[in-house]
Write a protein that holds these residues in place. Sequence first.
Motif, PDB file in Angstrom:
ATOM      1  N   ASN A   8     -59.135   1.253 -56.073  1.00  0.00           N
ATOM      2  CA  ASN A   8     -59.664   1.910 -57.268  1.00  0.00           C
ATOM      3  C   ASN A   8     -61.144   1.598 -57.483  1.00  0.00           C
ATOM      4  O   ASN A   8     -61.942   2.493 -57.761  1.00  0.00           O
ATOM      5  N   GLU A   9     -61.515   0.343 -57.344  1.00  0.00           N
ATOM      6  CA  GLU A   9     -62.898  -0.042 -57.584  1.00  0.00           C
ATOM      7  C   GLU A   9     -63.831   0.479 -56.496  1.00  0.00           C
ATOM      8  O   GLU A   9     -64.909   1.003 -56.794  1.00  0.00           O
ATOM      9  N   MET A  10     -63.448   0.362 -55.248  1.00  0.00           N
ATOM     10  CA  MET A  10     -64.330   0.798 -54.159  1.00  0.00           C
ATOM     11  C   MET A  10     -64.473   2.318 -54.116  1.00  0.00           C
ATOM     12  O   MET A  10     -65.575   2.841 -53.904  1.00  0.00           O
ATOM     13  N   MET A  11     -63.397   3.045 -54.308  1.00  0.00           N
ATOM     14  CA  MET A  11     -63.471   4.507 -54.242  1.00  0.00           C
ATOM     15  C   MET A  11     -64.313   5.080 -55.377  1.00  0.00           C
ATOM     16  O   MET A  11     -64.919   6.133 -55.226  1.00  0.00           O
ATOM     17  N   VAL A  12     -64.375   4.391 -56.503  1.00  0.00           N
ATOM     18  CA  VAL A  12     -65.176   4.872 -57.636  1.00  0.00           C
ATOM     19  C   VAL A  12     -66.596   4.301 -57.599  1.00  0.00           C
ATOM     20  O   VAL A  12     -67.575   5.047 -57.632  1.00  0.00           O
ATOM     21  N   VAL A  25     -69.164  14.531 -61.771  1.00  0.00           N
ATOM     22  CA  VAL A  25     -68.315  13.887 -60.769  1.00  0.00           C
ATOM     23  C   VAL A  25     -66.926  14.501 -60.826  1.00  0.00           C
ATOM     24  O   VAL A  25     -66.364  14.667 -61.915  1.00  0.00           O
ATOM     25  N   LEU A  26     -66.383  14.810 -59.652  1.00  0.00           N
ATOM     26  CA  LEU A  26     -64.992  15.264 -59.561  1.00  0.00           C
ATOM     27  C   LEU A  26     -64.196  14.224 -58.797  1.00  0.00           C
ATOM     28  O   LEU A  26     -64.629  13.757 -57.740  1.00  0.00           O
ATOM     29  N   ILE A  27     -63.050  13.860 -59.334  1.00  0.00           N
ATOM     30  CA  ILE A  27     -62.106  13.000 -58.627  1.00  0.00           C
ATOM     31  C   ILE A  27     -60.884  13.859 -58.362  1.00  0.00           C
ATOM     32  O   ILE A  27     -60.200  14.294 -59.290  1.00  0.00           O
ATOM     33  N   ILE A  28     -60.653  14.132 -57.077  1.00  0.00           N
ATOM     34  CA  ILE A  28     -59.611  15.066 -56.678  1.00  0.00           C
ATOM     35  C   ILE A  28     -58.473  14.309 -56.007  1.00  0.00           C
ATOM     36  O   ILE A  28     -58.697  13.541 -55.069  1.00  0.00           O
ATOM     37  N   GLY A  29     -57.270  14.539 -56.513  1.00  0.00           N
ATOM     38  CA  GLY A  29     -56.088  13.870 -55.989  1.00  0.00           C
ATOM     39  C   GLY A  29     -55.457  13.014 -57.074  1.00  0.00           C
ATOM     40  O   GLY A  29     -55.808  13.104 -58.248  1.00  0.00           O
ATOM     41  N   SER A  30     -54.542  12.169 -56.669  1.00  0.00           N
ATOM     42  CA  SER A  30     -53.860  11.293 -57.619  1.00  0.00           C
ATOM     43  C   SER A  30     -54.840  10.313 -58.237  1.00  0.00           C
ATOM     44  O   SER A  30     -55.714   9.782 -57.553  1.00  0.00           O
ATOM     45  N   ALA A  31     -54.678  10.094 -59.518  1.00  0.00           N
ATOM     46  CA  ALA A  31     -55.534   9.143 -60.230  1.00  0.00           C
ATOM     47  C   ALA A  31     -54.699   8.420 -61.267  1.00  0.00           C
ATOM     48  O   ALA A  31     -54.347   8.989 -62.295  1.00  0.00           O
ATOM     49  N   ASP A  32     -54.375   7.157 -60.982  1.00  0.00           N
ATOM     50  CA  ASP A  32     -53.613   6.387 -61.953  1.00  0.00           C
ATOM     51  C   ASP A  32     -54.540   5.875 -63.060  1.00  0.00           C
ATOM     52  O   ASP A  32     -55.755   6.094 -63.028  1.00  0.00           O
ATOM     53  N   GLU A  33     -53.970   5.215 -64.029  1.00  0.00           N
ATOM     54  CA  GLU A  33     -54.746   4.746 -65.185  1.00  0.00           C
ATOM     55  C   GLU A  33     -55.813   3.735 -64.780  1.00  0.00           C
ATOM     56  O   GLU A  33     -56.895   3.696 -65.375  1.00  0.00           O
ATOM     57  N   LEU A  35     -57.529   3.665 -61.909  1.00  0.00           N
ATOM     58  CA  LEU A  35     -58.644   4.402 -61.325  1.00  0.00           C
ATOM     59  C   LEU A  35     -59.447   5.098 -62.419  1.00  0.00           C
ATOM     60  O   LEU A  35     -60.681   5.079 -62.411  1.00  0.00           O
ATOM     61  N   LYS A  36     -58.755   5.676 -63.382  1.00  0.00           N
ATOM     62  CA  LYS A  36     -59.445   6.328 -64.502  1.00  0.00           C
ATOM     63  C   LYS A  36     -60.257   5.323 -65.307  1.00  0.00           C
ATOM     64  O   LYS A  36     -61.365   5.633 -65.764  1.00  0.00           O
ATOM     65  N   ALA A  37     -59.739   4.109 -65.461  1.00  0.00           N
ATOM     66  CA  ALA A  37     -60.477   3.066 -66.179  1.00  0.00           C
ATOM     67  C   ALA A  37     -61.753   2.678 -65.432  1.00  0.00           C
ATOM     68  O   ALA A  37     -62.797   2.439 -66.049  1.00  0.00           O
ATOM     69  N   GLN A  38     -61.679   2.636 -64.097  1.00  0.00           N
ATOM     70  CA  GLN A  38     -62.880   2.336 -63.317  1.00  0.00           C
ATOM     71  C   GLN A  38     -63.901   3.462 -63.468  1.00  0.00           C
ATOM     72  O   GLN A  38     -65.094   3.214 -63.633  1.00  0.00           O
ATOM     73  N   ALA A  39     -63.443   4.693 -63.422  1.00  0.00           N
ATOM     74  CA  ALA A  39     -64.353   5.841 -63.580  1.00  0.00           C
ATOM     75  C   ALA A  39     -64.987   5.845 -64.967  1.00  0.00           C
ATOM     76  O   ALA A  39     -66.160   6.198 -65.121  1.00  0.00           O
ATOM     77  N   ALA A  40     -64.229   5.426 -65.969  1.00  0.00           N
ATOM     78  CA  ALA A  40     -64.739   5.405 -67.342  1.00  0.00           C
ATOM     79  C   ALA A  40     -65.922   4.447 -67.504  1.00  0.00           C
ATOM     80  O   ALA A  40     -66.728   4.610 -68.422  1.00  0.00           O
ATOM     81  N   LYS A  41     -66.049   3.495 -66.618  1.00  0.00           N
ATOM     82  CA  LYS A  41     -67.184   2.569 -66.677  1.00  0.00           C
ATOM     83  C   LYS A  41     -68.501   3.276 -66.393  1.00  0.00           C
ATOM     84  O   LYS A  41     -69.568   2.724 -66.646  1.00  0.00           O
ATOM     85  N   VAL A  66     -71.103  14.201 -57.153  1.00  0.00           N
ATOM     86  CA  VAL A  66     -70.225  13.330 -56.366  1.00  0.00           C
ATOM     87  C   VAL A  66     -68.806  13.864 -56.427  1.00  0.00           C
ATOM     88  O   VAL A  66     -68.323  14.237 -57.503  1.00  0.00           O
ATOM     89  N   ILE A  67     -68.135  13.857 -55.272  1.00  0.00           N
ATOM     90  CA  ILE A  67     -66.719  14.210 -55.202  1.00  0.00           C
ATOM     91  C   ILE A  67     -65.995  13.061 -54.520  1.00  0.00           C
ATOM     92  O   ILE A  67     -66.381  12.626 -53.431  1.00  0.00           O
ATOM     93  N   ILE A  68     -64.957  12.573 -55.168  1.00  0.00           N
ATOM     94  CA  ILE A  68     -64.136  11.492 -54.636  1.00  0.00           C
ATOM     95  C   ILE A  68     -62.738  12.051 -54.392  1.00  0.00           C
ATOM     96  O   ILE A  68     -62.108  12.577 -55.310  1.00  0.00           O
ATOM     97  N   LEU A  69     -62.298  11.970 -53.154  1.00  0.00           N
ATOM     98  CA  LEU A  69     -60.932  12.377 -52.808  1.00  0.00           C
ATOM     99  C   LEU A  69     -60.090  11.108 -52.741  1.00  0.00           C
ATOM    100  O   LEU A  69     -60.422  10.189 -51.992  1.00  0.00           O
ATOM    101  N   THR A  70     -59.014  11.044 -53.512  1.00  0.00           N
ATOM    102  CA  THR A  70     -58.205   9.819 -53.520  1.00  0.00           C
ATOM    103  C   THR A  70     -57.120   9.828 -52.454  1.00  0.00           C
ATOM    104  O   THR A  70     -56.910   8.837 -51.780  1.00  0.00           O
ATOM    105  N   ASP A  71     -56.425  10.938 -52.324  1.00  0.00           N
ATOM    106  CA  ASP A  71     -55.322  11.016 -51.359  1.00  0.00           C
ATOM    107  C   ASP A  71     -55.190  12.428 -50.784  1.00  0.00           C
ATOM    108  O   ASP A  71     -54.132  12.837 -50.359  1.00  0.00           O
TER     109      ASP A  71
END
Length: 182
Positions: A8-12, A25-33, A35-41, A66-71
């Motif tokens: 979560n921290e490295m991908m964000v 920024v777009l985060i595409i794919g699964s995003a648990d809470e 990962l969302k908390a890291q993005a909120a920073k 920026v586009i982050i693909l999680t899975d």
Amino acid sequence: MKNNNAFNEMMVHLPLCTHKEASNVLIIGSADEDLKAQAAKHNKDSNVEFGDASLLTSKNEKNIDVIILTDVKLDELLLANIDRVLKDDGLISFPSASFSKDEEKLKADLKLAGEKFWIAMPFKFGHSTSILASKKYHPTADLVLQRSDFLDDLNYYTSEIHNASFVYPASEYKTLTGIAKR
């Protein structure tokens, strides 16, 4: 999606601390809470949206930093859609295979990203390997220390880990030379 702090921290933080001013920024794919908390920073500087790959079709051309693909697996069609919406200084980050487990998959992902990006570099963290591909910013030379050094409540990511994640053993480095775009 991998449910751990390192992922979560490295991908964000790695892509968002590499891009000079990631407004959209777009985060595409699964995003648990987590990962969302890291993005909120990064909310002070970035508008972060979450969704699946169909989110790309709703975006204007050259509007995303920026586009982050999680899975989500990167393929030629997805890459074409990413290229359409990504700004000329944009970057993407996505999971790949580790060199030791599937060297050919890592090489294929680097070659694919290298078709549209000036820089395509693998990075390692925990037991994962991902790729950062950028049209302008180099992930170690352009690290924004004023951002990365002031992130709070982290368990894994630091500026030092950011830089070290791009270091590979000599034999792997040599094998990837000419494929990874550094």
